[in-house]
Scaffold this motif. Structure first.
Motif, PDB file in Angstrom:
ATOM      1  N   ALA A 221      -5.185  14.593  11.502  1.00 28.73           N
ATOM      2  CA  ALA A 221      -5.781  13.382  12.080  1.00 28.73           C
ATOM      3  C   ALA A 221      -6.886  12.835  11.168  1.00 28.73           C
ATOM      4  CB  ALA A 221      -6.331  13.677  13.472  1.00 28.73           C
ATOM      5  N   ALA A 222      -7.666  13.721  10.561  1.00 26.31           N
ATOM      6  CA  ALA A 222      -8.728  13.295   9.635  1.00 26.31           C
ATOM      7  C   ALA A 222      -8.124  12.618   8.411  1.00 26.31           C
ATOM      8  CB  ALA A 222      -9.592  14.485   9.233  1.00 26.31           C
ATOM      9  N   ILE A 223      -7.051  13.190   7.880  1.00 27.40           N
ATOM     10  CA  ILE A 223      -6.372  12.560   6.737  1.00 27.40           C
ATOM     11  C   ILE A 223      -5.871  11.176   7.129  1.00 27.40           C
ATOM     12  CG2 ILE A 223      -4.377  12.680   5.189  1.00 27.40           C
ATOM     13  CD1 ILE A 223      -4.683  15.800   5.369  1.00 27.40           C
ATOM     14  N   HIS A 224      -5.300  11.064   8.308  1.00 27.50           N
ATOM     15  CA  HIS A 224      -4.795   9.775   8.781  1.00 27.50           C
ATOM     16  C   HIS A 224      -5.934   8.748   8.884  1.00 27.50           C
ATOM     17  CE1 HIS A 224      -2.197   6.952  10.824  1.00 27.50           C
ATOM     18  NE2 HIS A 224      -3.117   6.837  11.752  1.00 27.50           N
ATOM     19  N   ARG A 225      -7.075   9.159   9.421  1.00 30.35           N
ATOM     20  CA  ARG A 225      -8.209   8.233   9.546  1.00 30.35           C
ATOM     21  C   ARG A 225      -8.690   7.771   8.169  1.00 30.35           C
ATOM     22  NH1 ARG A 225      -9.416  11.780  13.663  1.00 30.35           N
ATOM     23  NH2 ARG A 225     -10.846  12.988  12.361  1.00 30.35           N
ATOM     24  N   LEU A 226      -8.777   8.706   7.224  1.00 35.61           N
ATOM     25  CA  LEU A 226      -9.214   8.322   5.883  1.00 35.61           C
ATOM     26  C   LEU A 226      -8.205   7.390   5.221  1.00 35.61           C
ATOM     27  CD1 LEU A 226     -10.788  11.547   4.351  1.00 35.61           C
ATOM     28  CD2 LEU A 226     -11.933   9.528   5.264  1.00 35.61           C
ATOM     29  N   LYS A 227      -6.944   7.666   5.432  1.00 40.50           N
ATOM     30  CA  LYS A 227      -5.900   6.805   4.854  1.00 40.50           C
ATOM     31  C   LYS A 227      -6.059   5.369   5.349  1.00 40.50           C
ATOM     32  CE  LYS A 227      -0.946   6.272   4.303  1.00 40.50           C
ATOM     33  NZ  LYS A 227       0.377   6.770   4.589  1.00 40.50           N
ATOM     34  N   GLN A 228      -6.404   5.212   6.610  1.00 42.72           N
ATOM     35  CA  GLN A 228      -6.578   3.878   7.185  1.00 42.72           C
ATOM     36  C   GLN A 228      -7.806   3.170   6.616  1.00 42.72           C
ATOM     37  OE1 GLN A 228      -4.020   2.824   9.062  1.00 42.72           O
ATOM     38  NE2 GLN A 228      -3.273   4.873   8.618  1.00 42.72           N
ATOM     39  N   ALA A 229      -8.796   3.954   6.184  1.00 41.15           N
ATOM     40  CA  ALA A 229     -10.067   3.375   5.748  1.00 41.15           C
ATOM     41  C   ALA A 229     -10.108   2.980   4.276  1.00 41.15           C
ATOM     42  CB  ALA A 229     -11.196   4.366   6.034  1.00 41.15           C
ATOM     43  N   PHE A 230      -9.168   3.483   3.475  1.00 46.43           N
ATOM     44  CA  PHE A 230      -9.235   3.244   2.043  1.00 46.43           C
ATOM     45  C   PHE A 230      -8.160   2.264   1.572  1.00 46.43           C
ATOM     46  CE2 PHE A 230     -11.853   6.944   2.487  1.00 46.43           C
ATOM     47  CZ  PHE A 230     -12.829   6.768   1.514  1.00 46.43           C
ATOM     48  N   GLU A 231      -8.336   1.801   0.370  1.00 53.72           N
ATOM     49  CA  GLU A 231      -7.461   0.793  -0.224  1.00 53.72           C
ATOM     50  C   GLU A 231      -6.029   1.298  -0.386  1.00 53.72           C
ATOM     51  OE1 GLU A 231      -8.538  -2.290  -0.806  1.00 53.72           O
ATOM     52  OE2 GLU A 231     -10.506  -1.685  -0.075  1.00 53.72           O
ATOM     53  N   ILE A 232      -5.127   0.371  -0.497  1.00 59.00           N
ATOM     54  CA  ILE A 232      -3.701   0.679  -0.601  1.00 59.00           C
ATOM     55  C   ILE A 232      -3.396   1.538  -1.824  1.00 59.00           C
ATOM     56  CG2 ILE A 232      -3.038  -1.412  -1.847  1.00 59.00           C
ATOM     57  CD1 ILE A 232      -1.055   0.102   1.045  1.00 59.00           C
ATOM     58  N   GLU A 233      -4.115   1.354  -2.912  1.00 55.79           N
ATOM     59  CA  GLU A 233      -3.839   2.142  -4.116  1.00 55.79           C
ATOM     60  C   GLU A 233      -4.207   3.616  -3.954  1.00 55.79           C
ATOM     61  OE1 GLU A 233      -7.733  -0.117  -4.789  1.00 55.79           O
ATOM     62  OE2 GLU A 233      -5.711  -0.717  -4.272  1.00 55.79           O
ATOM     63  N   ASP A 234      -4.988   3.935  -2.943  1.00 57.67           N
ATOM     64  CA  ASP A 234      -5.372   5.322  -2.691  1.00 57.67           C
ATOM     65  C   ASP A 234      -4.437   6.022  -1.703  1.00 57.67           C
ATOM     66  OD1 ASP A 234      -7.666   4.977  -4.303  1.00 57.67           O
ATOM     67  OD2 ASP A 234      -8.733   4.092  -2.605  1.00 57.67           O
ATOM     68  N   GLN A 235      -3.507   5.306  -1.138  1.00 58.26           N
ATOM     69  CA  GLN A 235      -2.662   5.836  -0.073  1.00 58.26           C
ATOM     70  C   GLN A 235      -1.812   7.028  -0.503  1.00 58.26           C
ATOM     71  OE1 GLN A 235      -3.038   4.484   3.158  1.00 58.26           O
ATOM     72  NE2 GLN A 235      -4.715   3.551   2.043  1.00 58.26           N
ATOM     73  N   SER A 236      -1.324   7.019  -1.744  1.00 59.75           N
ATOM     74  CA  SER A 236      -0.436   8.102  -2.179  1.00 59.75           C
ATOM     75  C   SER A 236      -1.147   9.448  -2.181  1.00 59.75           C
ATOM     76  CB  SER A 236       0.165   7.798  -3.550  1.00 59.75           C
ATOM     77  OG  SER A 236      -0.833   7.815  -4.541  1.00 59.75           O
ATOM     78  N   MET A 237      -2.435   9.478  -2.514  1.00 62.98           N
ATOM     79  CA  MET A 237      -3.176  10.739  -2.487  1.00 62.98           C
ATOM     80  C   MET A 237      -3.254  11.270  -1.051  1.00 62.98           C
ATOM     81  SD  MET A 237      -4.734  13.326  -3.648  1.00 62.98           S
ATOM     82  CE  MET A 237      -5.079  13.075  -5.352  1.00 62.98           C
ATOM     83  N   PHE A 238      -3.512  10.400  -0.107  1.00 59.26           N
ATOM     84  CA  PHE A 238      -3.574  10.836   1.284  1.00 59.26           C
ATOM     85  C   PHE A 238      -2.205  11.282   1.786  1.00 59.26           C
ATOM     86  CE2 PHE A 238      -7.330   7.997   1.058  1.00 59.26           C
ATOM     87  CZ  PHE A 238      -8.292   8.966   1.280  1.00 59.26           C
ATOM     88  N   ASP A 239      -1.158  10.601   1.329  1.00 61.63           N
ATOM     89  CA  ASP A 239       0.200  11.025   1.693  1.00 61.63           C
ATOM     90  C   ASP A 239       0.494  12.430   1.183  1.00 61.63           C
ATOM     91  OD1 ASP A 239       0.707   8.619   2.999  1.00 61.63           O
ATOM     92  OD2 ASP A 239       1.715   7.715   1.259  1.00 61.63           O
ATOM     93  N   LYS A 240       0.044  12.739  -0.032  1.00 63.80           N
ATOM     94  CA  LYS A 240       0.253  14.075  -0.600  1.00 63.80           C
ATOM     95  C   LYS A 240      -0.520  15.131   0.193  1.00 63.80           C
ATOM     96  CE  LYS A 240       0.987  12.395  -5.277  1.00 63.80           C
ATOM     97  NZ  LYS A 240       0.369  12.234  -6.613  1.00 63.80           N
ATOM     98  N   LEU A 241      -1.771  14.837   0.518  1.00 61.67           N
ATOM     99  CA  LEU A 241      -2.557  15.775   1.326  1.00 61.67           C
ATOM    100  C   LEU A 241      -1.903  16.017   2.677  1.00 61.67           C
ATOM    101  CD1 LEU A 241      -6.285  14.670   0.833  1.00 61.67           C
ATOM    102  CD2 LEU A 241      -5.217  16.791   0.075  1.00 61.67           C
ATOM    103  N   TYR A 242      -1.469  14.930   3.310  1.00 55.48           N
ATOM    104  CA  TYR A 242      -0.835  15.022   4.620  1.00 55.48           C
ATOM    105  C   TYR A 242       0.424  15.881   4.543  1.00 55.48           C
ATOM    106  CZ  TYR A 242       0.416  13.509   9.328  1.00 55.48           C
ATOM    107  OH  TYR A 242       0.705  13.487  10.669  1.00 55.48           O
TER     108      TYR A 242
END
Length: 124
Positions: free
Chosen positions: A93-114
């Motif tokens: 859930a924390a990863i999901h919240r951070l993904k929503q808060a950051f720019e689109i170019e950062d999304q792949s890093m959050f996807d990998k963590l998730y």
């Protein structure tokens, strides 16, 4: 898991500090609830009671609190090779919240963590 990557669990200041604190606590007490300790760290940093994300959602640096939760989940895996179900759910859930808060170019890093956290088995 690159410690120089800002979005990696221990690559940001909050995550790196949390990892050091987990290590210190584990030297003294081998039995540790990683989720409870993450909440205790957050409480000490923001000076308010914390029982879940709703307690820091209005905090100016809510992303720092989420970074501590993510660091707790990955610290549990790193230090014990185990992950509780509650910690996994809270970390995802924390990863999901951070993904929503950051720019689109950062999304792949959050996807990998998730993906990494979601596929790690929980202890029964």
């Amino acid at each position: 898991m690159d410690c120089t990557e800002e979005y990696a669990p221990f690559g940001n200041d909050a995550g790196a500090d949390a990892l050091v604190m987990y290590e210190e606590v584990l030297r003294k007490d081998r039995v540790l609830c990683y989720l409870s300790y993450a909440y205790a760290l957050i409480e000490s940093w923001i000076d308010r009671d914390v029982s879940g994300p709703e307690d820091w959602s209005t905090y100016e640096y809510a992303y720092t609190c989420d970074q501590v939760i993510i660091a707790g989940a990955f610290a549990s895996i790193k230090m014990t090779g185990k992950l509780t179900g509650n910690l996994k759910i809270t970390g995802l859930a924390a990863i999901h919240r951070l993904k929503q808060a950051f720019e689109i170019e950062d999304q792949s890093m959050f996807d990998k963590l998730y993906a990494r956290l979601s596929t790690f088995p929980t202890e029964s």
